[in-house]
Design an enzyme around this catalytic site. Structure first.
Site, short mmCIF file in Angstrom:
data_model
loop_
_atom_site.label_atom_id
_atom_site.label_comp_id
_atom_site.label_asym_id
_atom_site.label_seq_id
_atom_site.Cartn_x
_atom_site.Cartn_y
_atom_site.Cartn_z
N SER A 83 10.14 -1.07 -7.18
CA SER A 83 9.52 -1.60 -5.95
C SER A 83 10.54 -2.28 -5.06
CB SER A 83 8.44 -2.62 -6.33
OG SER A 83 7.91 -3.22 -5.18
N TYR A 132 6.08 -10.10 -10.75
CA TYR A 132 5.99 -8.65 -10.52
C TYR A 132 7.38 -8.09 -10.23
CZ TYR A 132 4.74 -4.32 -8.01
OH TYR A 132 4.64 -3.01 -7.59
#
Ligand SMILES: NC(=O)c1ccc[n+]([C@@H]2O[C@H](COP(=O)([O-])OP(=O)(O)OC[C@H]3O[C@@H](n4cnc5c(N)ncnc54)[C@H](OP(=O)(O)O)[C@@H]3O)[C@@H](O)[C@H]2O)c1
Length: 246
Positions: free
Chosen positions: A142, A155
């Site tokens: 990501s 995350y």
């Protein structure tokens, strides 16, 4: 014929979003796809739809937090299609929120799925890749790991841990057998917000997704690009985000 035609590709997180779009695109281009996720009804429907369009696809119930499920996914690929060329470790959840929320359960869940899940895939696929003399690991990380922002710390940490061990694995695998690719999407219009428990953060991310997110097919095309290169060409990292994302 495309360079993807005839390849056998297992995809985790294939029941929606980026995984589903990747499965559809690769199948369209002639790959046999092995679909893994927990929502088996959606997997079965997707596999059927791909077969109805003339593609090759099977579904395999997979919880990436369980190493034995990844072994089964890889075994199914080999049993049904004779080999495994690519594992796309794409399953992920985003239990994002300020660290001050002390969401220990959410942190653990992200570590189990986003981090351990990828390691379980590597453990299952690597012996097959070595036996075949070649294989390709693709993971969805990501842009959260490239630009660290509030609410996404843990995350992002899980995604960057994956980036780190993939680079280590790459350094250990220069005998030409293994290719590794880390794909970093920015905002993509998917169901990822469903995994967010913090209602305020979830709404915020949904609004941003509505405003600027790109379609999951864009990420699928990036994954296909990495796969379709000749085996002596390794696409290590791809960042793909909305042009207007800051
Ligand atoms: N959307 C974005 O903006 C964005 C940006 C950067 C990176 N990503 C990453 O892209 C990947 C795909 O997410 P997405 O955006 O396409 O969201 P999505 O539509 O929510 O898809 C997530 C997929 O992961 C699967 N999954 C979740 N937990 C799992 C588990 N324990 N075992 C197996 N599969 C599991 C889900 O299937 P089941 O629930 O059926 O198991 C689903 O198929 C994730 O790794 C995410 O972190 C997304």
């Amino acid at each position: 014929m495309t360079a993807i035609s005839g390849k056998v590709v297992a995809i985790t997180g294939a029941s929606s979003g980026i995984g589903e779009a990747t499965a559809r695109l690769l199948a369209e281009r002639g790959a046999a796809v092995v679909l893994g996720a927990r929502r088996t009804e959606r997997l079965d429907e997707l596999a059927q739809d791909i077969r109805d369009r003339g593609g090759r696809a099977i579904a395999c119930a997979t919880d990436v937090a369980r190493p034995e499920d990844l072994e089964r996914l890889v075994d199914r690929a080999v049993a049904e299609f004779g080999r495994l060329d690519v594992l796309v470790s794409n399953a992920g959840i985003a239990k994002i929120g300020p660290m001050a929320d002390l969401d220990v359960e959410g942190w653990s869940a992200m570590i189990d799925v986003n981090l351990r899940g990828v390691l379980h895939g590597i453990a299952a696929a690597l012996p097959v890749f070595r036996r075949q003399g070649r294989g390709h690991l693709v993971t969805t990380v990501s842009t959260s790991g490239l630009k660290i922002v509030p609410t996404q710390a843990v995350y992002a940490a899980t995604k960057n841990a994956v980036r780190t061990f993939l680079e280590g694995l790459r350094q250990e695998s220069t005998d030409g057998v293994l290719r590794t690719t880390a794909v970093s999407p920015g905002f993509v219009r998917t169901e990822l917000t469903d995994s967010m428990d913090n209602a305020h953060v979830r709404e915020q991310i949904r609004r941003t997704m509505d405003e600027l997110a790109i379609a999951p097919e864009a990420v699928a095309r990036a994954i296909a690009f990495a796969i379709e290169q000749p085996h002596d060409v390794e696409i290590g990292e791809i960042t793909i985000r909305p042009t207007v994302q800051g």
